[in-house]
Design an enzyme around this catalytic site. Structure first.
Site, mmCIF file in Angstrom:
data_model
loop_
_atom_site.group_PDB
_atom_site.id
_atom_site.type_symbol
_atom_site.label_atom_id
_atom_site.label_comp_id
_atom_site.label_asym_id
_atom_site.label_seq_id
_atom_site.Cartn_x
_atom_site.Cartn_y
_atom_site.Cartn_z
ATOM 1 C CB SER A 1 17.611 -3.643 4.838
ATOM 2 O OG SER A 1 18.045 -2.509 4.804
ATOM 3 C CB SER B 1 -1.016 0.360 1.582
ATOM 4 O OG SER B 1 -0.020 0.166 2.116
ATOM 5 C CE1 TYR C 1 13.583 -2.689 8.938
ATOM 6 C CE2 TYR C 1 15.901 -1.865 8.593
ATOM 7 C CZ TYR C 1 15.026 -1.778 7.922
ATOM 8 O OH TYR C 1 14.263 -1.844 6.765
HETATM 9 P P1 NAP Z 1 6.864 1.756 4.067
HETATM 10 O O1 NAP Z 1 6.900 3.272 3.521
HETATM 11 O O2 NAP Z 1 6.800 2.332 5.928
HETATM 12 O O3 NAP Z 1 5.056 0.610 4.059
HETATM 13 C C1 NAP Z 1 5.724 0.146 4.873
HETATM 14 C C2 NAP Z 1 4.001 -1.243 4.119
HETATM 15 O O4 NAP Z 1 4.518 -2.213 4.859
HETATM 16 C C3 NAP Z 1 3.244 -0.449 4.194
HETATM 17 O O5 NAP Z 1 2.275 -1.229 2.981
HETATM 18 C C4 NAP Z 1 2.803 -0.913 5.068
HETATM 19 O O6 NAP Z 1 1.636 -0.694 5.376
HETATM 20 C C5 NAP Z 1 3.050 -2.977 5.005
HETATM 21 N N1 NAP Z 1 3.419 -3.472 6.921
HETATM 22 C C6 NAP Z 1 3.692 -2.783 7.663
HETATM 23 N N2 NAP Z 1 3.495 -4.008 9.126
HETATM 24 C C7 NAP Z 1 2.539 -4.929 8.181
HETATM 25 C C8 NAP Z 1 2.459 -5.423 8.782
HETATM 26 N N3 NAP Z 1 2.599 -6.566 9.852
HETATM 27 N N4 NAP Z 1 1.430 -6.914 8.253
HETATM 28 C C9 NAP Z 1 1.071 -6.350 6.712
HETATM 29 N N5 NAP Z 1 1.445 -5.379 6.141
HETATM 30 C C10 NAP Z 1 2.696 -4.474 6.993
HETATM 31 O O7 NAP Z 1 8.619 1.451 4.049
HETATM 32 P P2 NAP Z 1 8.785 1.285 2.929
HETATM 33 O O8 NAP Z 1 10.267 2.420 2.836
HETATM 34 O O9 NAP Z 1 8.219 1.001 1.477
HETATM 35 O O10 NAP Z 1 10.345 -0.395 2.620
HETATM 36 C C11 NAP Z 1 9.385 -1.580 3.057
HETATM 37 C C12 NAP Z 1 10.380 -2.765 3.089
HETATM 38 O O11 NAP Z 1 11.623 -2.331 2.534
HETATM 39 C C13 NAP Z 1 10.182 -3.273 4.213
HETATM 40 O O12 NAP Z 1 10.698 -4.631 4.624
HETATM 41 C C14 NAP Z 1 11.787 -2.282 5.263
HETATM 42 O O13 NAP Z 1 12.790 -2.404 5.697
HETATM 43 C C15 NAP Z 1 12.766 -2.511 3.446
HETATM 44 N N6 NAP Z 1 13.359 -1.307 3.460
HETATM 45 C C16 NAP Z 1 12.896 -0.167 3.343
HETATM 46 C C17 NAP Z 1 14.584 0.750 2.876
HETATM 47 C C18 NAP Z 1 14.215 1.918 2.602
HETATM 48 O O14 NAP Z 1 14.736 3.289 2.231
HETATM 49 N N7 NAP Z 1 12.418 2.591 2.576
HETATM 50 C C19 NAP Z 1 16.296 0.083 3.016
HETATM 51 C C20 NAP Z 1 15.724 -0.628 2.862
HETATM 52 C C21 NAP Z 1 14.774 -1.881 2.984
HETATM 53 P P3 NAP Z 1 0.055 -0.292 6.818
HETATM 54 O O15 NAP Z 1 1.109 0.113 7.678
HETATM 55 O O16 NAP Z 1 -0.329 -0.544 6.632
HETATM 56 O O17 NAP Z 1 0.253 -2.357 7.770
#
Ligand code: NAP
Length: 260
Positions: free
Chosen positions: A144, A16, A158
């Protein structure tokens, strides 16, 4: 050219927002049918409407908390009901609240491991049967660089969860191989998402300065990597990781970037 993923059935957890929405967009653009899952229904619906505009494939939503085993099972069943099976699972849902080690509570650790590690393991388990039935099942995990390669104060829980995903993946790859399912992980650097923007401008500017390409990654950068792992042509790659970080992990010290 890669074989199109048109009409393939794809689940994206955490679809989402942020990286998950970017992954979903990459598949929808190529004509796949995508089921995005997250906890908040309103955000899911808004994302689905955005993704469906001009899409070739179908976009559906499922409210699910991946830290709950029962929700993972329901999610897999929903994809099978709506799309007739599952070809690709993108286990992407993740949370990254920051808190110093000295202040961490048991509940903090349970929350992060519950979503990031348990959610990955049980969403894969729930989809195994349908992925096997597709005869070309693909799992793409969003890990990550933080944890497996780097560290950052406040993210000990994390980082542990992201490294643990890779420990899981290496054995899962062996168990999934006879079922003709591959499982690989993307290790993003810092990607411009809603979640990351909560870290604030100072964090973002300081991070950009440490990246050889001097920019945050885009969600499309991760979506393209997911498409590659999901392709027929990547069928002999399993248990592997792909760092997508603009070179962020490379400099030995700030001196390596002087004048760059
Ligand atoms: P984000 O913008 O906060 O989005 C997180 C998504 O996960 C949202 O859709 C959220 O929706 C959903 N979510 C969270 N907890 C959940 C649960 N228990 N069950 C189902 N859905 C859940 O985060 P993002 O930055 O896109 O990160 C996505 C992934 O990439 C994560 O695994 C993160 O560790 C990884 N990552 C991100 C970065 C970065 O720079 N952004 C870097 C390295 C890795 P709801 O809150 O409505 O559930």
């Amino acid at each position: 050219m890669f074989t199109p993923v048109k009409s393939r059935s794809v689940i994206v957890t955490g679809g989402s927002k942020g990286i998950g929405k970017g992954i979903a967009r990459a598949f929808v653009r190529e004509g796949a049918d995508v089921l995005i899952a997250a906890r908040d229904e309103g955000t899911l619906r808004a994302a689905a409407a955005e993704l469906a505009a001009g899409a070739q494939g179908r976009v559906e939503t499922a409210v699910a908390d991946v830290s709950r085993v029962e929700d993972c099972r329901r999610l897999a069943e929903t994809a099978v009901e709506r799309f007739g099976g599952i070809d690709v699972l993108c286990a992407n849902a993740g949370v990254f609240p920051d808190k110093p080690l000295a202040e961490l509570t048991e509940a903090d650790v349970d929350d992060v491991l519950g979503c990031n590690l348990k959610g990955t393991m049980f969403s894969v388990q729930a989809c195994m049967e349908a992925l096997e039935a597709s005869r070309h099942g693909r799992v793409v995990v969003t890990s990550s660089i933080t944890g497996p390669i780097t560290g950052y104060p406040g993210w000990s829980h994390y980082g542990a969860s992201k490294a643990a995903q890779l420990g899981f993946l290496r054995t899962a790859a062996i168990e999934l191989a006879p079922r003709q399912i591959t499982i690989n992980a993307i290790m993003p650097g810092n990607i411009a998402t809603e979640g990351l923007s909560d870290m604030g401008e100072d964090y973002i500017r300081a991070t950009e300065a440490c990246i050889p390409q001097h920019r945050l990654g885009s969600v499309d950068d991760i979506g393209n990597a997911a498409l590659f792992f999901a392709s027929d042509e990547a069928g002999y790659i399993t248990g592997q990781t792909l760092v997508v970080d603009g070179g962020q992990v490379l400099p030995e010290s700030p001196a390596a970037l002087e004048g760059i």
